[in-house]
Design a protein around this motif. Sequence first.
Motif, PDB file in Angstrom:
ATOM      1  N   GLY A  54       0.830  -1.191   0.000  1.00  0.00           N
ATOM      2  CA  GLY A  54       0.000   0.000   0.000  1.00  0.00           C
ATOM      3  C   GLY A  54       0.865   1.242   0.000  1.00  0.00           C
ATOM      4  N   TYR A  55       0.286   2.351  -0.495  1.00  0.00           N
ATOM      5  CA  TYR A  55       1.040   3.600  -0.489  1.00  0.00           C
ATOM      6  C   TYR A  55       0.073   4.775  -0.465  1.00  0.00           C
ATOM      7  CZ  TYR A  55       4.562   7.098  -1.384  1.00  0.00           C
ATOM      8  OH  TYR A  55       5.390   8.188  -1.247  1.00  0.00           O
ATOM      9  N   ALA A  56       0.421   5.764   0.342  1.00  0.00           N
ATOM     10  CA  ALA A  56      -0.336   7.017   0.407  1.00  0.00           C
ATOM     11  C   ALA A  56       0.652   8.167   0.410  1.00  0.00           C
ATOM     12  CB  ALA A  56      -1.211   7.062   1.658  1.00  0.00           C
ATOM     13  N   TYR A  57       0.380   9.191  -0.383  1.00  0.00           N
ATOM     14  CA  TYR A  57       1.222  10.382  -0.366  1.00  0.00           C
ATOM     15  C   TYR A  57       0.904  11.207   0.872  1.00  0.00           C
ATOM     16  CZ  TYR A  57       2.474   9.184  -5.141  1.00  0.00           C
ATOM     17  OH  TYR A  57       2.943   8.519  -6.248  1.00  0.00           O
ATOM     18  N   GLU A  58       1.837  12.040   1.268  1.00  0.00           N
ATOM     19  CA  GLU A  58       1.690  12.806   2.501  1.00  0.00           C
ATOM     20  C   GLU A  58       0.394  13.608   2.516  1.00  0.00           C
ATOM     21  OE1 GLU A  58       4.303  15.965   5.214  1.00  0.00           O
ATOM     22  OE2 GLU A  58       5.042  15.285   3.260  1.00  0.00           O
ATOM     23  N   ASP A  59      -0.330  13.488   3.607  1.00  0.00           N
ATOM     24  CA  ASP A  59      -1.589  14.204   3.805  1.00  0.00           C
ATOM     25  C   ASP A  59      -2.654  13.833   2.774  1.00  0.00           C
ATOM     26  OD1 ASP A  59      -0.462  15.607   5.958  1.00  0.00           O
ATOM     27  OD2 ASP A  59       0.347  17.142   4.620  1.00  0.00           O
ATOM     28  N   PRO A 116      -5.123  10.437   0.831  1.00  0.00           N
ATOM     29  CA  PRO A 116      -5.652   9.074   1.014  1.00  0.00           C
ATOM     30  C   PRO A 116      -4.748   8.051   0.346  1.00  0.00           C
ATOM     31  CG  PRO A 116      -6.837  10.184  -0.735  1.00  0.00           C
ATOM     32  CD  PRO A 116      -5.904  11.209  -0.149  1.00  0.00           C
ATOM     33  N   ALA A 117      -4.975   6.799   0.652  1.00  0.00           N
ATOM     34  CA  ALA A 117      -4.184   5.725   0.052  1.00  0.00           C
ATOM     35  C   ALA A 117      -4.433   5.679  -1.459  1.00  0.00           C
ATOM     36  CB  ALA A 117      -4.534   4.391   0.686  1.00  0.00           C
ATOM     37  N   VAL A 118      -3.355   5.663  -2.220  1.00  0.00           N
ATOM     38  CA  VAL A 118      -3.459   5.515  -3.669  1.00  0.00           C
ATOM     39  C   VAL A 118      -3.598   4.042  -4.029  1.00  0.00           C
ATOM     40  CG1 VAL A 118      -2.315   5.940  -5.883  1.00  0.00           C
ATOM     41  CG2 VAL A 118      -2.065   7.591  -4.015  1.00  0.00           C
ATOM     42  N   LEU A 119      -2.824   3.208  -3.349  1.00  0.00           N
ATOM     43  CA  LEU A 119      -2.886   1.761  -3.530  1.00  0.00           C
ATOM     44  C   LEU A 119      -2.976   1.115  -2.153  1.00  0.00           C
ATOM     45  CD1 LEU A 119      -0.073   1.306  -6.213  1.00  0.00           C
ATOM     46  CD2 LEU A 119      -2.540   1.233  -6.625  1.00  0.00           C
ATOM     47  N   SER A 120      -3.707   0.009  -2.051  1.00  0.00           N
ATOM     48  CA  SER A 120      -3.869  -0.654  -0.762  1.00  0.00           C
ATOM     49  C   SER A 120      -3.984  -2.157  -0.962  1.00  0.00           C
ATOM     50  CB  SER A 120      -5.121  -0.126  -0.052  1.00  0.00           C
ATOM     51  OG  SER A 120      -5.319  -0.771   1.187  1.00  0.00           O
ATOM     52  N   GLY A 121      -3.184  -2.923  -0.210  1.00  0.00           N
ATOM     53  CA  GLY A 121      -3.257  -4.373  -0.267  1.00  0.00           C
ATOM     54  C   GLY A 121      -2.986  -4.972  -1.630  1.00  0.00           C
ATOM     55  N   VAL A 122      -2.047  -4.382  -2.358  1.00  0.00           N
ATOM     56  CA  VAL A 122      -1.793  -4.807  -3.736  1.00  0.00           C
ATOM     57  C   VAL A 122      -0.865  -6.022  -3.778  1.00  0.00           C
ATOM     58  CG1 VAL A 122      -0.663  -4.144  -5.903  1.00  0.00           C
ATOM     59  CG2 VAL A 122      -2.160  -2.528  -4.726  1.00  0.00           C
ATOM     60  N   ASP A 123      -1.318  -7.058  -4.462  1.00  0.00           N
ATOM     61  CA  ASP A 123      -0.481  -8.214  -4.798  1.00  0.00           C
ATOM     62  C   ASP A 123      -0.320  -8.198  -6.314  1.00  0.00           C
ATOM     63  OD1 ASP A 123      -0.245  -9.333  -2.163  1.00  0.00           O
ATOM     64  OD2 ASP A 123      -2.315 -10.034  -2.362  1.00  0.00           O
ATOM     65  N   GLY A 143      -3.396   5.184 -10.144  1.00  0.00           N
ATOM     66  CA  GLY A 143      -2.274   4.624  -9.400  1.00  0.00           C
ATOM     67  C   GLY A 143      -1.210   3.971 -10.261  1.00  0.00           C
ATOM     68  N   LYS A 144      -1.305   4.125 -11.595  1.00  0.00           N
ATOM     69  CA  LYS A 144      -0.322   3.481 -12.477  1.00  0.00           C
ATOM     70  C   LYS A 144       1.095   3.965 -12.184  1.00  0.00           C
ATOM     71  CE  LYS A 144      -1.889   4.672 -16.514  1.00  0.00           C
ATOM     72  NZ  LYS A 144      -2.938   5.597 -16.068  1.00  0.00           N
ATOM     73  N   THR A 145       1.270   5.287 -12.097  1.00  0.00           N
ATOM     74  CA  THR A 145       2.609   5.835 -11.859  1.00  0.00           C
ATOM     75  C   THR A 145       3.131   5.412 -10.494  1.00  0.00           C
ATOM     76  OG1 THR A 145       2.210   7.733 -13.308  1.00  0.00           O
ATOM     77  CG2 THR A 145       3.977   7.946 -11.689  1.00  0.00           C
ATOM     78  N   THR A 146       2.271   5.437  -9.487  1.00  0.00           N
ATOM     79  CA  THR A 146       2.675   4.989  -8.151  1.00  0.00           C
ATOM     80  C   THR A 146       3.091   3.524  -8.184  1.00  0.00           C
ATOM     81  OG1 THR A 146       1.154   6.566  -7.113  1.00  0.00           O
ATOM     82  CG2 THR A 146       1.915   4.722  -5.759  1.00  0.00           C
ATOM     83  N   LEU A 147       2.335   2.692  -8.877  1.00  0.00           N
ATOM     84  CA  LEU A 147       2.663   1.270  -8.992  1.00  0.00           C
ATOM     85  C   LEU A 147       4.034   1.082  -9.637  1.00  0.00           C
ATOM     86  CD1 LEU A 147       1.668  -1.693  -8.721  1.00  0.00           C
ATOM     87  CD2 LEU A 147       0.737  -1.457 -11.037  1.00  0.00           C
ATOM     88  N   MET A 148       4.296   1.817 -10.711  1.00  0.00           N
ATOM     89  CA  MET A 148       5.579   1.693 -11.399  1.00  0.00           C
ATOM     90  C   MET A 148       6.736   2.156 -10.528  1.00  0.00           C
ATOM     91  SD  MET A 148       4.713   2.702 -15.363  1.00  0.00           S
ATOM     92  CE  MET A 148       3.765   4.182 -14.981  1.00  0.00           C
ATOM     93  N   GLY A 154      -9.754  -2.211  -7.594  1.00  0.00           N
ATOM     94  CA  GLY A 154      -8.522  -2.976  -7.510  1.00  0.00           C
ATOM     95  C   GLY A 154      -7.883  -3.187  -8.871  1.00  0.00           C
ATOM     96  N   ILE A 155      -6.931  -4.111  -8.930  1.00  0.00           N
ATOM     97  CA  ILE A 155      -6.196  -4.399 -10.156  1.00  0.00           C
ATOM     98  C   ILE A 155      -6.635  -5.758 -10.689  1.00  0.00           C
ATOM     99  CG2 ILE A 155      -3.927  -4.704 -11.211  1.00  0.00           C
ATOM    100  CD1 ILE A 155      -2.730  -3.066  -8.969  1.00  0.00           C
ATOM    101  N   ARG A 156      -7.110  -5.763 -11.940  1.00  0.00           N
ATOM    102  CA  ARG A 156      -7.459  -7.006 -12.614  1.00  0.00           C
ATOM    103  C   ARG A 156      -6.328  -7.379 -13.559  1.00  0.00           C
ATOM    104  NH1 ARG A 156     -12.849  -7.972 -13.976  1.00  0.00           N
ATOM    105  NH2 ARG A 156     -12.018  -9.484 -15.479  1.00  0.00           N
ATOM    106  N   THR A 157      -5.862  -8.606 -13.522  1.00  0.00           N
ATOM    107  CA  THR A 157      -4.783  -9.061 -14.383  1.00  0.00           C
ATOM    108  C   THR A 157      -5.202 -10.296 -15.157  1.00  0.00           C
ATOM    109  OG1 THR A 157      -3.814 -10.444 -12.634  1.00  0.00           O
ATOM    110  CG2 THR A 157      -3.020  -8.170 -12.812  1.00  0.00           C
ATOM    111  N   GLY A 158      -4.549 -10.513 -16.309  1.00  0.00           N
ATOM    112  CA  GLY A 158      -4.837 -11.690 -17.115  1.00  0.00           C
ATOM    113  C   GLY A 158      -4.274 -11.538 -18.495  1.00  0.00           C
ATOM    114  N   PRO A 159      -4.514 -12.527 -19.364  1.00  0.00           N
ATOM    115  CA  PRO A 159      -4.065 -12.422 -20.753  1.00  0.00           C
ATOM    116  C   PRO A 159      -4.683 -11.196 -21.420  1.00  0.00           C
ATOM    117  CG  PRO A 159      -4.747 -14.666 -20.239  1.00  0.00           C
ATOM    118  CD  PRO A 159      -5.173 -13.812 -19.082  1.00  0.00           C
TER     119      PRO A 159
END
Length: 273
Positions: free
Chosen positions: A11-16, A18-25, A43-48, A217-222
């Motif tokens: 998970g990640y939140a910028y200062e002050d 809300p969470a941009v990403l949470s519980g990401v696998d 949240g793409k840039t944060t994820l990268m 959340g994040i959906r992944t697949g072919p």
Amino acid sequence: MRPLVELVGAGYAYEDGPAVLSGVDFGIAEGRALVLLGRNGSGKTTLMRLLSGGLRPGSGALRLDGEVVAHDRAGLTRLRTAVQLVVQDPDDQLFAASVEQDVSFGPMNLGLPVAEVRERVESALSALDITALRDRPTHLLSYGQRKRAAIAGAVAMAPRVLILDEPTAGLDPDGQERLLDVLAGLRSAGTTVVMATHDVELAVRWADDAAVLTPSGIRTGPAGSLLADPELLSSAGLRQAWAPAVTSFLRTHGFLTANAPGPRTPDSLTTWR
């Protein structure tokens, strides 16, 4: 297959804020072309940046080859020799007086022998087709040339994973095709390539796998099946690509059986049966 690099419960939140990403696998499989899609602010840039070590997870962990990455000098050096991020605007990445100096910066900071640095620089310049620009001041390059110079700097680090943030943005159609040819060459040489984009047409044509960032959340697949889901794309603020949309229409109206492949590109429609 164990991911080459992965976030576990991250998970990640910028200062002050809300969470941009949470519980990401989320993991990147070696040898696959992976595309990241989502609306601005998803949240793409944060994820990268988390995957490449530019940001440290506020919770959870980042793993490389199954081992947790320590966010100290040794841990980040180990990560950045394996994973490189090229940001969207090349002017945020280029800073040296000439193309060659910029491309050589990363390998030199690894403390590599001069001969190896030269070899890496030559290889990167050749791979990006900018050998003739080696002595050119970076501020005199065209936008497309600056894009390729920025990627060359990352390639010179010999990463196992190359992450690109909107690499085709701002390029004309010819420039996009030239860049895709470069990425195909890098993949053939063994580099795993990850691309963030809003271009679903490009994603369907280019990627093996896809990750779509939505509010839930994040959906992944072919890529072929995931990017044919109109509800998923709508939730991510994206439009369905041409080929899946036409195939869906043909099946709905009885022109195509459930398992028959549809046309893959607009040009293929003239020869498709």
